[in-house]
Design an enzyme around this catalytic site. Structure first.
Site, PDB file in Angstrom:
ATOM      1  N   SER A 128       0.856  -1.202   0.000  1.00  0.00           N
ATOM      2  CA  SER A 128       0.000   0.000   0.000  1.00  0.00           C
ATOM      3  C   SER A 128       0.885   1.241   0.000  1.00  0.00           C
ATOM      4  CB  SER A 128      -0.862   0.009   1.264  1.00  0.00           C
ATOM      5  OG  SER A 128      -1.500   1.272   1.422  1.00  0.00           O
ATOM      6  N   TYR A 161      -2.004  -0.998  10.429  1.00  0.00           N
ATOM      7  CA  TYR A 161      -2.128  -1.246   8.983  1.00  0.00           C
ATOM      8  C   TYR A 161      -0.889  -0.708   8.258  1.00  0.00           C
ATOM      9  CZ  TYR A 161      -3.973  -1.335   4.231  1.00  0.00           C
ATOM     10  OH  TYR A 161      -4.148  -1.582   2.883  1.00  0.00           O
TER      11      TYR A 161
HETATM   12  N1  LIG Z   1      -8.564  -0.780  -1.757  1.00  0.00           N
HETATM   13  C1  LIG Z   1      -7.524  -0.008  -1.510  1.00  0.00           C
HETATM   14  O1  LIG Z   1      -7.616   1.238  -1.615  1.00  0.00           O
HETATM   15  C2  LIG Z   1      -6.214  -0.605  -1.103  1.00  0.00           C
HETATM   16  C3  LIG Z   1      -5.102   0.236  -1.048  1.00  0.00           C
HETATM   17  C4  LIG Z   1      -3.879  -0.296  -0.702  1.00  0.00           C
HETATM   18  C5  LIG Z   1      -3.752  -1.643  -0.466  1.00  0.00           C
HETATM   19  N2  LIG Z   1      -4.855  -2.458  -0.514  1.00  0.00           N
HETATM   20  C6  LIG Z   1      -4.676  -3.874  -0.239  1.00  0.00           C
HETATM   21  O2  LIG Z   1      -5.308  -4.635  -1.238  1.00  0.00           O
HETATM   22  C7  LIG Z   1      -5.641  -5.916  -0.712  1.00  0.00           C
HETATM   23  C8  LIG Z   1      -7.094  -6.217  -1.044  1.00  0.00           C
HETATM   24  O3  LIG Z   1      -7.923  -5.332  -0.293  1.00  0.00           O
HETATM   25  P1  LIG Z   1      -9.299  -4.737  -0.854  1.00  0.00           P
HETATM   26  O4  LIG Z   1      -9.180  -3.277  -0.792  1.00  0.00           O
HETATM   27  O5  LIG Z   1      -9.669  -5.392  -2.116  1.00  0.00           O
HETATM   28  O6  LIG Z   1     -10.276  -5.149   0.342  1.00  0.00           O
HETATM   29  P2  LIG Z   1     -11.500  -6.165   0.420  1.00  0.00           P
HETATM   30  O7  LIG Z   1     -12.502  -5.891  -0.638  1.00  0.00           O
HETATM   31  O8  LIG Z   1     -11.943  -6.128   1.834  1.00  0.00           O
HETATM   32  O9  LIG Z   1     -10.835  -7.566   0.085  1.00  0.00           O
HETATM   33  C9  LIG Z   1     -10.010  -8.235   1.003  1.00  0.00           C
HETATM   34  C10 LIG Z   1      -9.868  -9.682   0.547  1.00  0.00           C
HETATM   35  O10 LIG Z   1      -8.985 -10.338   1.465  1.00  0.00           O
HETATM   36  C11 LIG Z   1      -9.591 -11.532   1.895  1.00  0.00           C
HETATM   37  N3  LIG Z   1      -9.186 -11.883   3.245  1.00  0.00           N
HETATM   38  C12 LIG Z   1      -9.198 -11.110   4.363  1.00  0.00           C
HETATM   39  N4  LIG Z   1      -8.803 -11.830   5.428  1.00  0.00           N
HETATM   40  C13 LIG Z   1      -8.533 -13.082   4.964  1.00  0.00           C
HETATM   41  C14 LIG Z   1      -8.106 -14.293   5.570  1.00  0.00           C
HETATM   42  N5  LIG Z   1      -7.856 -14.380   6.894  1.00  0.00           N
HETATM   43  N6  LIG Z   1      -7.928 -15.379   4.802  1.00  0.00           N
HETATM   44  C15 LIG Z   1      -8.169 -15.314   3.467  1.00  0.00           C
HETATM   45  N7  LIG Z   1      -8.587 -14.230   2.823  1.00  0.00           N
HETATM   46  C16 LIG Z   1      -8.765 -13.125   3.571  1.00  0.00           C
HETATM   47  C17 LIG Z   1     -11.098 -11.283   1.800  1.00  0.00           C
HETATM   48  O11 LIG Z   1     -11.768 -12.530   1.592  1.00  0.00           O
HETATM   49  P3  LIG Z   1     -12.665 -13.319   2.673  1.00  0.00           P
HETATM   50  O12 LIG Z   1     -13.218 -12.313   3.628  1.00  0.00           O
HETATM   51  O13 LIG Z   1     -13.698 -13.989   1.820  1.00  0.00           O
HETATM   52  O14 LIG Z   1     -11.702 -14.290   3.282  1.00  0.00           O
HETATM   53  C18 LIG Z   1     -11.187 -10.424   0.551  1.00  0.00           C
HETATM   54  O15 LIG Z   1     -11.275 -11.230  -0.594  1.00  0.00           O
HETATM   55  C19 LIG Z   1      -5.348  -5.845   0.786  1.00  0.00           C
HETATM   56  O16 LIG Z   1      -4.088  -6.439   1.047  1.00  0.00           O
HETATM   57  C20 LIG Z   1      -5.303  -4.361   1.046  1.00  0.00           C
HETATM   58  O17 LIG Z   1      -4.519  -4.044   2.177  1.00  0.00           O
HETATM   59  C21 LIG Z   1      -6.068  -1.959  -0.826  1.00  0.00           C
END
Ligand SMILES: NC(=O)c1ccc[n+]([C@@H]2O[C@H](COP(=O)([O-])OP(=O)(O)OC[C@H]3O[C@@H](n4cnc5c(N)ncnc54)[C@H](OP(=O)(O)O)[C@@H]3O)[C@@H](O)[C@H]2O)c1
Length: 249
Positions: A141, A155
């Site tokens: 991130s 985080y």
């Molecule tokens: N969106 C942004 O602006 C942003 C920015 C920087 C970085 N990121 C990073 O991008 C990645 C994806 O995040 P997102 O924004 O797409 O959020 P999201 O929509 O909440 O997706 C998170 C994903 O991670 C999975 N997950 C969470 N805990 C888990 C566990 N214990 N075991 C297996 N799967 C797990 C969830 O699946 P289940 O709940 O079905 O397990 C879900 O598919 C993360 O690493 C986040 O930190 C996002």
């Protein structure tokens, strides 16, 4: 080189599901895992509806169950006949101001994002060593470049750790045969950002994922996405005195 067989963790929503859709549109084979397997089934059905010849393997995986990671990765690899690229994407954004009575929330975030991320890295690298190569992608991130006041301290630390692991691996595999990419997304629409108060420069899921997939396909060592305005902003984030970082929290 086309990485045909792509494993994505955390593929049930947000950026993981978005990347699955984008790679399916490019004709890639997918291995998708997450805890909410019903969401993976829906995503698989949606992808097969649009791309009837796509190969999509799905599996339930809680990445905090560290013994399950090698088992599930290997099962998915067997189903697809190998894995060429692993995207370590699963993550959470729980957190509470440090010292204010909810250490479990901060521990959960460091555990899932960093410790479980590291176990996924270990597993993927072992698979790639056996296969003679592969592409490992770490979803970090922009917040790995700074600290912020409030509930995102853990985080930020988890993502700083992830970027650091990626930088060590880039040095380790400088000459191959494994390629390493660290992706640092800015704010992109997902379930995680829907829960967050920050909407700073947020882009929609498709726009954000397009930038991520383009950087992954180029196999860049490290990429801030979308690059505008986040690439210059991350440079500023690194230099900003701590009292001015509130805007990113
Ligand atoms: N969106 C942004 O602006 C942003 C920015 C920087 C970085 N990121 C990073 O991008 C990645 C994806 O995040 P997102 O924004 O797409 O959020 P999201 O929509 O909440 O997706 C998170 C994903 O991670 C999975 N997950 C969470 N805990 C888990 C566990 N214990 N075991 C297996 N799967 C797990 C969830 O699946 P289940 O709940 O079905 O397990 C879900 O598919 C993360 O690493 C986040 O930190 C996002």
């Amino acid at each position: 080189m086309t990485r045909q067989k792509i494993l994505i963790t955390g593929a049930s929503s947000g950026l993981g599901a978005g990347m699955a859709r984008a790679f399916a549109a490019q004709g890639r084979d997918l291995a998708l895992c997450a805890r909410r397997v019903e969401r993976l089934e829906e995503l698989k059905a949606e992808i097969l509806d649009k791309h009837p010849y796509a190969k999509v393997a799905i599996a339930a995986l809680d990445v905090d169950d560290h013994e399950a990671i090698p088992r599930v990765f290997n099962e998915l690899s067997e189903e697809l006949g190998g894995i060429d690229r692993v995207i370590v994407n699963a993550g959470i954004g729980k957190g509470w101001p440090l010292g204010q009575g909810k250490p479990w929330a901060n521990k959960a975030t460091i555990n899932t994002n960093l410790i479980s991320g590291m176990v996924q890295i270990e597993t993927a690298l072992e698979m790639f060593h056996k296969a003679g190569g592969g592409h490992l992608v770490l979803i970090s991130s922009v917040l790995g470049n700074t600290g912020v006041p409030g509930g995102k301290a853990a985080y930020c630390a988890s993502k700083a750790g992830m970027t650091s692991l990626g930088e060590s691996l880039r040095a380790e595999y400088d000459k191959g045969p494994i390629r390493i990419t660290v992706i640092e997304p800015g704010y992109i629409e997902s379930e995680m950002t829907a829960k967050s108060a920050t909407t700073l420069l947020m882009v929609d899921n498709e726009t954000g994922v397009r930038a991520m997939v383009a950087a992954i396909e180029k196999e860049k060592g490290r990429a801030v996405v979308p690059s505008w305005p986040w690439a210059p902003l991350t440079q500023i984030m690194r230099l900003l005195p701590p009292k001015y970082t509130k805007r990113f929290a």
